[in-house]
Design an enzyme around this catalytic site. Structure first.
Site, short mmCIF file in Angstrom:
data_model
loop_
_atom_site.label_atom_id
_atom_site.label_comp_id
_atom_site.label_asym_id
_atom_site.label_seq_id
_atom_site.Cartn_x
_atom_site.Cartn_y
_atom_site.Cartn_z
N LYS A 15 0.91 -1.23 0.04
CA LYS A 15 -0.01 -0.05 -0.19
C LYS A 15 0.76 1.03 -0.06
O LYS A 15 1.39 1.61 0.93
CB LYS A 15 -1.05 0.00 1.23
CG LYS A 15 -2.23 1.11 0.99
CD LYS A 15 -2.78 1.34 2.21
CE LYS A 15 -2.04 2.44 3.28
NZ LYS A 15 -2.03 3.86 2.76
N GLU A 29 8.80 0.34 11.56
CA GLU A 29 10.03 1.27 11.37
C GLU A 29 9.42 2.63 11.21
O GLU A 29 8.43 3.13 10.61
CB GLU A 29 10.74 1.20 9.89
CG GLU A 29 12.14 1.90 10.17
CD GLU A 29 11.96 3.41 9.64
OE1 GLU A 29 12.15 3.98 10.66
OE2 GLU A 29 12.02 3.69 8.41
N CYS A 85 12.85 10.39 9.02
CA CYS A 85 12.87 9.77 10.27
C CYS A 85 14.25 9.78 10.90
O CYS A 85 14.53 10.00 12.27
CB CYS A 85 12.34 8.42 10.25
SG CYS A 85 13.23 7.11 9.16
N GLU A 118 8.78 14.82 17.10
CA GLU A 118 9.17 15.03 15.85
C GLU A 118 8.43 16.05 14.87
O GLU A 118 7.04 16.00 14.87
CB GLU A 118 8.90 13.56 15.03
CG GLU A 118 9.51 13.52 13.87
CD GLU A 118 9.35 11.92 13.32
OE1 GLU A 118 10.39 11.43 12.65
OE2 GLU A 118 8.29 11.26 13.55
#
Length: 486
Positions: free
Chosen positions: A183, A257, A290, A390
């Site tokens: 996806k 992850e 990331c 973040e």
């Protein structure tokens, strides 16, 4: 070419790939994809709903036994043919990455070649999966353990670098004998859809790789499907928590992850002339990575000089049309990201951080795009919201430390544990600090990317499992023990 016009002539067929069938009339409706450079519509992308998810899982289940039992050299040959086609279309994949998220051409042009290398590397593992012969007692017996594929793996890749993420996950999954329902994100579907087309062109059997863009509805239908044997997700922590809840009824194993708030620990024995090279955390993908080092923890003695050089460097970063080879930093992914990032900058200001450059949205001829000025916040408190969360945007937080123990404590004071960076000319110190950082990946005095042979993954809220090398193959295999009485 008019300013900020994406290479739209290279848009692929946006219909879903299920087996060898293209599906455009999907139950999940469509998603309007907007070009980050100017906010203009590129196309309405079909979204998978539960109906298409079920079809894709069925196609993958039908293809899986034959794919796993295929002689490993033949499976390797097909994966290498796939890599050849990815390399052939590297320029097209560059264009698609620009359209997907507004990634500057100078950065996007790496994507196709890196993805091809990931498939080549993992293709080499098809005939190298090893088991073990085990001692038995008290009766005479032959006991052996062999690695087997999980079966059908659902893989969800993120919008920041989706083709490379597909290479890191789909390649080992296929090499190990799994089939995949992939996806891609609704925000960046184009490059991954093209990979699905290339897989069929390479001769990979229909159903081995199915590509179904989708939103939350399609994603939930996929990860909660009874026909999925493993899920691998790359993305945000909140979405990962929803996935973990969704897989409980079937106890489906999950690899994750996730995000990071990676720290660069900069000691005072470095030459401050290298400061510009330490700022890739907010330049690369406009800070939307990331592993980007978005917390710079700098020692007292060089702190003010470091802040001054960093501020001067950031103010001069060339921003603009992602298609322009001279553009170093482009837009963020969408308007919602702009609003979130600007809100975090405002909050940091209210909490006492010192804004030295940036802090706003670009106007003029860039006003219709999603451009945020490269921003530096100095004197940041490590317990503040901006230091602990973040941003996923071009915002760098600079913090001050006094000694080595202080630096390690600050770097580890985070719920994330994906990456850490150490800058020092003291070799003993480099090893000491690297050993004490609670992260999955440490880079010392530079960043050379993530080799296909190296393990990659995070600790704490940065994820579960490892990709890359033999660890990546093991992520998509499970051991079967066989005991034979003699």
């Amino acid at each position: 070419m008019p300013l900020l016009t994406p290479p739209v002539g290279n848009l692929p067929d946006t219909s879903l790939i299920i087996g060898d069938t293209r599906v455009s009339d999907s139950s999940g409706g469509t998603h309007p994809h907007l070009y980050a450079g100017n906010g203009a519509l590129t196309s309405e992308v079909p979204m998978a709903g539960p109906v298409e998810v079920d079809r894709a899982v069925s196609a993958a289940r039908a293809a899986q036994p034959g794919w796993e039992r295929m002689p490993p050299p033949q499976r390797r040959k097909l994966l290498n043919a796939f890599a050849d086609l990815i390399e052939r279309d590297a320029d097209l994949l560059t264009d698609l990455a620009i359209i997907d998220t507004g990634t500057p051409r100078v950065q996007a042009q790496r994507g196709g070649m890196v993805t091809a290398e990931l498939f080549r590397y993992n293709a080499g593992w098809t005939d190298r999966l090893e088991g073990s012969v085990l001692p038995t007692w008290p009766a005479a017996a032959l006991d052996y353990a062999v690695p087997r594929a999980y079966g059908v793996v659902a893989i969800i890749v993120p919008w920041n670098g989706p083709s490379i993420s597909a290479g890191m996950t789909v390649a080992p999954a296929l090499a190990a004998g799994n089939t995949v329902v992939l996806k891609p994100p609704e925000l960046a579907p184009y490059a991954v859809l093209h990979l699905g087309k290339l897989a069929l062109e390479a001769g990979i059997p229909p159903g081995v790789l199915n590509v179904i863009p989708g939103g939350p509805e399609g994603g939930n239908a996929l990860v909660s499907h009874a026909g999925i044997d493993k899920v691998h997700f790359t993305g945000s922590g909140p979405t990962a928590q929803r996935i973990l809840a969704a897989v409980i009824p079937h106890m489906t194993p999950v690899g994750l992850e996730l995000g990071g708030k990676s720290a660069s620990v900069v000691f005072d024995d470095i030459d401050t002339s290298i400061v510009p090279s330490l700022l890739h955390g907010i330049i690369t993908l406009s800070g939307q990575g990331c592993i980007n080092p978005t917390r710079l923890i700098v020692q007292d003695n060089i702190y003010e000089e470091f802040v001054a050089i960093a501020t001067q460097t950031m103010a001069a970063i060339p921003m603009g049309d992602p298609n322009d080879v001279n553009t170093v930093m482009g837009p963020v992914v969408n308007d919602a990201a702009c609003q979130r990032i600007l809100g975090m900058i405002d909050r940091a200001d209210s909490e006492g951080a010192r804004l030295t450059t940036g802090g706003g949205r670009l106007g003029g001829e860039l006003a219709d795009g999603y451009f945020i000025e490269p921003t530096i916040l100095a004197d940041v408190d490590n317990s503040s919201y901006i230091a602990q969360n973040e941003v996923f945007g071009p915002v760098l937080s600079i913090l001050r430390f006094s000694d080595e123990a202080d630096a390690i404590a600050m770097a580890n004071d985070s719920e994330f544990g994906l990456a850490g960076y150490v800058y020092t000319n003291n070799l003993k110190r480099a090893h000491r600090v690297a050993d004490q950082l609670d992260v999955g990946n440490v880079w010392v005095n530079g960043f050379a990317g993530i080799p296909a042979s190296a393990p990659f993954g995070g600790n704490k809220m940065s994820g579960v499992g490892r990709l890359g090398g033999k660890w990546g193959i093991e992520e998509f295999t499970r051991m079967r023990n066989v005991w034979v009485g003699l």
